[in-house]
Design an enzyme around this catalytic site. Structure first.
Site, PDB file in Angstrom:
ATOM      1  N   THR A   1       0.890  -1.166   0.000  1.00 37.67           N
ATOM      2  CA  THR A   1       0.000   0.000   0.000  1.00 37.67           C
ATOM      3  C   THR A   1       0.923   1.210   0.000  1.00 37.67           C
ATOM      4  O   THR A   1       2.095   1.080   0.309  1.00 37.67           O
ATOM      5  CB  THR A   1      -0.833   0.005   1.318  1.00 37.67           C
TER       6      THR A   1
ATOM      7  N   VAL B   1     -12.744  -5.034   0.878  1.00 37.80           N
ATOM      8  CA  VAL B   1     -11.976  -3.799   1.010  1.00 37.80           C
ATOM      9  C   VAL B   1     -11.252  -3.859   2.351  1.00 37.80           C
ATOM     10  O   VAL B   1     -11.767  -4.399   3.331  1.00 37.80           O
ATOM     11  CB  VAL B   1     -12.827  -2.503   0.909  1.00 37.80           C
TER      12      VAL B   1
ATOM     13  N   GLY C   1      -0.184  -2.558   5.562  1.00 34.41           N
ATOM     14  CA  GLY C   1      -0.132  -3.875   6.202  1.00 34.41           C
ATOM     15  C   GLY C   1      -1.518  -4.484   6.305  1.00 34.41           C
ATOM     16  O   GLY C   1      -2.420  -4.116   5.539  1.00 34.41           O
TER      17      GLY C   1
ATOM     18  N   GLY D   1      -4.930  -4.932   6.720  1.00 35.41           N
ATOM     19  CA  GLY D   1      -5.984  -3.939   6.910  1.00 35.41           C
ATOM     20  C   GLY D   1      -7.011  -4.311   7.948  1.00 35.41           C
ATOM     21  O   GLY D   1      -7.472  -3.466   8.725  1.00 35.41           O
TER      22      GLY D   1
HETATM   23  N1  GLY Z   1      -3.606  -2.170   4.121  1.00 39.17           N
HETATM   24  C1  GLY Z   1      -4.030  -2.596   2.862  1.00 39.17           C
HETATM   25  C2  GLY Z   1      -5.072  -3.619   2.892  1.00 39.17           C
HETATM   26  O1  GLY Z   1      -5.184  -4.381   3.848  1.00 39.17           O
HETATM   27  O2  GLY Z   1      -5.811  -3.712   1.930  1.00 39.17           O
END
Ligand code: GLY
Length: 346
Positions: free
Chosen positions: A198, A227, A250, A252
């Protein structure tokens, strides 16, 4: 640029503050009222893939650009780079081989936010999130509606899979199950782990105005429609123009559970330095982590990093285990080691 935050808009907000009585009218304005707001040290902090973006963004704010415009231009470098397989064009796809992108942003001076989730076929979701912020009464658009919204502003529909990201997906699909009809990739040939790359980008200018952006292609091979934290305002990123900005990269799901962007800004509000605030948020993540995500030694089996900047222009980052991040050193972007909770896994 039709989507840039204009100086007139910025002045409009300032005017509204005057009208609301927060400042004295110009004719009675005593000199100290104008210098109550101390100058900030311009600063940007991001995930390591933001190194090039920091140089661009700092040049932009030094020439007078708005912090959100600078942050979006910075992350677009990665979104448009086919070699960065964690964001935008060339990002790794979901389990069906479709690239679905998430992004969010916040603009401190106007206290506005915008986000898109599971956006397909548009290379720069950060710029679409900024349009949601600027032109709508909403905060988040997802899926087909987000795509139609982007196209209405002239964005082109494009195939986001590069030959390389398609190859990695095909190899993952081939090795997915022992009993399926796909022949496995022969032992010893290249396979990838399941990355969660990300870019998070936080910036403050010399006036103390702050913005943040996070953009991602999300967890590789994710369930379609998943998401992560990146498009969630308060998790993937958060800005309070009086305090600072913070965001993450990382796993999410683990960040969403603690609203990490918001929590890190709240820790800075309590007086913590950016680095200490990031560490405190990570400790909250560990406290919320279920046993199934723990290694035998009792530490989390996933990576997560927080990045933060405060209004004075101090910046820091902290991660579960040692990694690197990008920060402005007063002249240019440099890579530094993060603070961390646990040593590198053996
Ligand atoms: N931090 C990005 C995700 O987990 O999609």
């Amino acid at each position: 640029m039709p989507d840039a935050l204009s100086r007139r808009e910025f002045l409009g907000v300032t005017g509204a503050v005057v009208a609301a009585g927060h400042l004295a009218p110009p004719e009675t304005l005593a000199a100290p009222a104008l210098i109550l707001r101390p100058a900030s040290r311009p600063m940007a902090v991001s995930s390591l893939n933001g190194l090039r973006g920091i140089n661009l963004a700092m040049e932009m704010v030094q020439r007078g650009s708005d912090t959100l415009d600078a942050a979006v231009e910075a992350v677009k470098i990665q979104e448009l780079d086919p070699e960065d397989q964690s964001v935008g064009y060339g990002g790794l796809p979901n389990e069906d081989g479709v690239v679905q992108l998430d992004a969010s942003c916040m603009h401190g001076p106007t206290r506005r936010a915008g986000a898109v989730g599971a956006l397909e076929n548009i290379k720069t979701p950060s710029a679409v999130a900024r349009l949601v912020l600027k032109y709508t009464n909403h905060i988040m658009l997802v899926g087909e509606g987000a795509k139609r919204f982007a196209i209405s502003y002239g964005f082109k529909e494009e195939d986001l899979l590069t030959p390389s990201s398609r190859e990695l997906w095909l190899r993952w699909r081939a090795n997915r199950g022992a009993t399926d009809d796909w022949l496995d990739v022969p032992a010893g040939e290249k396979m990838v782990e399941r990355p969660t790359g990300t870019i998070n980008f936080n910036i403050v200018d010399g006036k103390g105005d702050i913005s943040s952006v996070t953009t991602t292609s999300g967890l590789a091979w994710k369930i379609p429609g998943r998401v992560g934290d990146s498009p969630i305002v308060g998790a993937g990123q958060y800005t309070d123009n009086e305090i600072g900005a913070a965001g993450s990269t990382g796993r999410g799901e683990s960040n969403i559970m603690v609203c990490g962007g918001f929590l890190t800004v709240e820790f800075m509000r309590q007086g913590m330095s950016p680095t200490d605030a990031c560490l405190a948020t990570l400790k909250r993540v560990v406290a919320m982590t279920p046993d199934r995500l723990m290694l035998p030694d009792g530490t989390p089996n996933f990576g997560l990093t927080f990045y933060a900047v405060n209004k004075k222009g101090e910046a820091g980052a902290a991660s579960m285990r040692p990694t690197r991040y990008a920060v402005f050193d007063g002249k240019e972007a440099v890579a530094r080691d993060t603070a961390y909770l646990y040593p590198r896994a053996k």
